[in-house]
Design an enzyme around this catalytic site. Sequence first.
Site, PDB file in Angstrom:
ATOM      1  N   ASN A  15       6.670   9.372  17.032  1.00 24.26           N
ATOM      2  CA  ASN A  15       5.995  10.350  16.481  1.00 24.26           C
ATOM      3  C   ASN A  15       5.186  11.049  17.303  1.00 24.26           C
ATOM      4  OD1 ASN A  15       6.412  10.330  13.295  1.00 24.26           O
ATOM      5  ND2 ASN A  15       6.505   8.245  13.909  1.00 24.26           N
ATOM      6  N   LEU A  86      -0.962  -0.437  15.621  1.00 20.79           N
ATOM      7  CA  LEU A  86      -0.930  -1.663  14.803  1.00 20.79           C
ATOM      8  C   LEU A  86      -2.358  -2.487  14.430  1.00 20.79           C
ATOM      9  CD1 LEU A  86       2.388  -3.329  16.332  1.00 20.79           C
ATOM     10  CD2 LEU A  86       1.962  -1.912  13.909  1.00 20.79           C
ATOM     11  N   ASN A 103      -3.100   8.366   9.222  1.00 22.82           N
ATOM     12  CA  ASN A 103      -1.972   7.336   9.609  1.00 22.82           C
ATOM     13  C   ASN A 103      -0.518   7.898   8.889  1.00 22.82           C
ATOM     14  OD1 ASN A 103      -0.863   5.110  10.660  1.00 22.82           O
ATOM     15  ND2 ASN A 103      -1.070   4.007   8.812  1.00 22.82           N
ATOM     16  N   HIS A 105       2.983   5.911   7.509  1.00 22.05           N
ATOM     17  CA  HIS A 105       3.549   4.806   6.906  1.00 22.05           C
ATOM     18  C   HIS A 105       5.047   4.967   6.572  1.00 22.05           C
ATOM     19  CE1 HIS A 105       3.168   0.522   5.992  1.00 22.05           C
ATOM     20  NE2 HIS A 105       3.957   0.778   4.885  1.00 22.05           N
TER      21      HIS A 105
HETATM   22  C1  GRF Z   1       6.507   4.603  12.218  1.00 22.52           C
HETATM   23  O1  GRF Z   1       7.577   4.325  11.749  1.00 22.52           O
HETATM   24  C2  GRF Z   1       5.261   4.837  11.539  1.00 22.52           C
HETATM   25  O2  GRF Z   1       5.365   5.061  10.125  1.00 22.52           O
HETATM   26  C3  GRF Z   1       4.812   3.400  11.644  1.00 22.52           C
HETATM   27  O3  GRF Z   1       5.043   2.943  13.002  1.00 22.52           O
HETATM   28  C4  GRF Z   1       6.411   3.663  13.262  1.00 22.52           C
HETATM   29  C5  GRF Z   1       6.008   4.259  14.577  1.00 22.52           C
HETATM   30  O4  GRF Z   1       7.180   4.501  15.523  1.00 22.52           O
HETATM   31  N1  GRF Z   1       3.523   3.655  11.282  1.00 22.52           N
HETATM   32  P1  GRF Z   1       7.058   5.371  16.777  1.00 22.52           P
HETATM   33  O5  GRF Z   1       6.422   4.414  17.775  1.00 22.52           O
HETATM   34  O6  GRF Z   1       6.243   6.572  16.318  1.00 22.52           O
HETATM   35  O7  GRF Z   1       8.526   5.436  17.165  1.00 22.52           O
END
Ligand code: GRF
Length: 191
Positions: A15, A86, A103, A105
Site C-alpha cells: 500500500n 501493527l 488506517n 483494514h
Molecule cells: C493490508 O492488507 C492492510 O489492510 C493491513 O495490512 C496490510 C498491509 O499490506 N492493515 P502491505 O504491507 O501494504 O502490503
Amino acid sequence: MKKRIAIFASGSGSNAQKIMEHFKYANDAEVALVLSNNADAYVLQRADNFEIPSHIFDRHEFYQTDEVVDLLKRLEIDLVVLAGFLWLVPDNLLKAFPNKIINIHPALLPKYGGKGMYGDRVHQAVLDAGEEEHGITIHFVNENFDEGEVIYQARFRVEPGDTLEQIKFNGQQLEHLHYPKIIENLLKKYN
Ligand code: GRF
C-alpha cells in the site's frame, strides 16, 4: 506548499508503494517520510527506491518518548497514514494529530477487526463464517485497534469455492485502488 504525508508500516508496504507512486508527481501533496517499527521491513527498501527518507523506532522510543511526534512536527506532517502498521498508536501521537491519522483494514469493519485481527487471520475468519461479502475499510484512528470513524468502505462478493488467497487478492486490489485516492481527497479538505 505541498501537503506532507507520513506513512507508518511494519511489513511489505505494498500500500505504501501505491501511495508513493500516486504522489510522486503530484502538485499538491507528497510523501515526506516513511516510519517503521521493523528494521527488516521491505517498506524501507521501497522508500529508498523513491528516495523518501525513513525512520525506524523501537518500542521504548514510540511509547516512552515524544521523539516520533517531534519528528513528525519538525517535518510539518499534515496527515499520518498507517499502512500495515501493527502497533497501537500512543496517546501523544493521537493528541498531536487529531483526526489526522488514518488506517486501512482488510475487512468490512466493525466485523473482523480488533487486536490480533490482521493478515491471513482476517480472511480465514471471513471464510470460516461463510460470509458472502468481504471488503476493506479506511478509517480514522483512535486509541483502540480498528475502531475510529469509518471514512470509506469498498466491498466484493465472496464466491463459492473462493480460497483465502483469492479473497486476499481481491481485497488488496481494492486497497491499492482506493487508499491513494482517499488520501488525496482528505488532504484537499485541509487548509
Ligand atoms: C493490508 O492488507 C492492510 O489492510 C493491513 O495490512 C496490510 C498491509 O499490506 N492493515 P502491505 O504491507 O501494504 O502490503
